[in-house]
Design a protein around this motif. Structure first.
Motif, short mmCIF file in Angstrom:
data_model
loop_
_atom_site.label_atom_id
_atom_site.label_comp_id
_atom_site.label_asym_id
_atom_site.label_seq_id
_atom_site.Cartn_x
_atom_site.Cartn_y
_atom_site.Cartn_z
N LYS A 118 43.91 39.72 30.97
CA LYS A 118 44.88 39.30 31.99
C LYS A 118 46.04 38.65 31.23
O LYS A 118 45.82 37.68 30.49
CB LYS A 118 44.26 38.28 32.94
N LYS A 154 50.34 48.25 30.12
CA LYS A 154 49.68 48.86 31.29
C LYS A 154 48.86 50.09 30.91
O LYS A 154 47.86 50.39 31.54
CB LYS A 154 50.72 49.21 32.35
N GLU A 194 46.01 43.80 32.57
CA GLU A 194 46.57 43.43 33.87
C GLU A 194 47.67 42.38 33.67
O GLU A 194 47.40 41.32 33.09
CB GLU A 194 45.46 42.83 34.76
N ALA A 249 54.23 44.47 38.98
CA ALA A 249 53.46 43.23 38.74
C ALA A 249 54.12 42.09 39.50
O ALA A 249 55.31 42.18 39.83
CB ALA A 249 53.43 42.93 37.24
#
Ligand code: NAP
Length: 262
Positions: free
Chosen positions: A3, A21, A26, A47
């Motif tokens: 993340k 990506k 993420e 995003a």
């Protein structure tokens, strides 16, 4: 996959954001100082764009892709967490990321300009870190993006950065100046473009010293004289021509005839 909180909305944030990506990282948020730029990049990357008052989302990695001079200020304003904090600057040391305990560098050795997202698989990525944990995290991240990852300390990165300026920025500026010269004389500047591209490909295929051609390499002093006579309207460009010719003449075993003094 990680993340990642992305801070910065410029060229590197754009290209790296797209590259992140592809392997499935993420992007949990995009932050920056200009609201429109945050919104624009958030739309492009699909995003969440963060506004100034938002609490920063939990992330494994905080990636700071802002101008070199802003890295320390931006870093100081990020609350300390478990995240590994990474900057993308070849010219900056790890201490710019203080006070974060796990600090790292992920420096793409590539000129990233506006345009289509860059394919990072062929971009060399230089990494460094201050702890084992940060090193593992930045290495895993870099390996997920590129097949060409190398670890270099700050002094080595500065050398690569200087070498990149010499080999990339200077030829580009000389091309721009040479094209301006042609344009001033009513000659289509694009006449130089195909050989510029071909030379770059040649240098990569057979090495720069083999790829080099031209009067200085051959030792054609008469031609160099004629060129210097043609360049009188731009003293700076003429001096650069003389100095570089001198360097090449000497490198290929010819007498340099004192052109550095022109
Ligand atoms: N471009 C390249 O070829 C390249 C390649 C490798 C590494 N890098 C490194 O990557 C980093 C980013 O470079 P870039 O090319 O992406 O730069 P850029 O396109 O000029 O973008 C700079 C970003 O920094 C933000 N910024 C500038 N000053 C700030 C401040 N005082 N506080 C907060 N944000 C600030 C800008 O915000 P605004 O949008 O509000 O102006 C923008 O989002 C630099 O460390 C650079 O050395 C660049």
């Amino acid at each position: 996959m990680s993340k990642i909180l992305l801070i910065g909305t410029g060229r590197v944030a754009f290209h790296l954001g797209h590259a992140l990506k592809r392997p499935g990282h993420e992007i949990v948020g995009i932050a920056g100082r200009t609201v429109d730029h945050v919104r624009d990049l958030a739309n492009k990357l699909g995003a969440p764009g963060l506004s100034r008052n938002d609490t920063l989302p939990q992330a494994d990695i905080i990636l700071i892709a802002v101008s070199d001079d802003a890295i320390a200020d931006v870093s100081m304003n990020i609350p300390i967490s478990d995240a590994v904090v990474i900057h993308t600057s070849g010219a900056s040391d790890l201490d710019r990321l203080l006070p974060h305990p796990d600090r790292a560098v992920l420096w793409p050795v590539m000129s990233l300009s506006p345009g289509e997202p860059m394919d990072f698989e062929r971009v060399p990525l230089v990494i460094d870190a201050n702890t084992e944990r940060a090193h593992q995290v930045v290495k895993d991240l870099a390996d997920s993006l590129s097949g060409h990852v190398l670890q270099l300390d700050h002094a080595q990165r500065e050398l690569v950065h200087a070498a990149a300026a010499i080999s990339l920025n200077f030829p580009m500026h000389l091309l721009a100046r040479a094209q301006e010269l042609l344009g001033n004389h009513g000659i289509d500047p694009s006449v130089l473009a195909p050989s510029f591209v071909a030379m770059a490909q040649k240098a990569s295929a057979i090495g720069a010293s083999e790829a080099l051609t031209g009067p200085a390499r051959r030792g054609d002093i008469g031609t160099i004289h004629h060129h210097l006579d043609r360049l009188t309207e731009d003293a700076e460009l003429r001096a650069a021509y003389a100095r570089l010719s001198s360097m090449i003449l000497r490198a290929y075993g010819h007498p340099d005839h004192g052109y550095t003094d022109v």
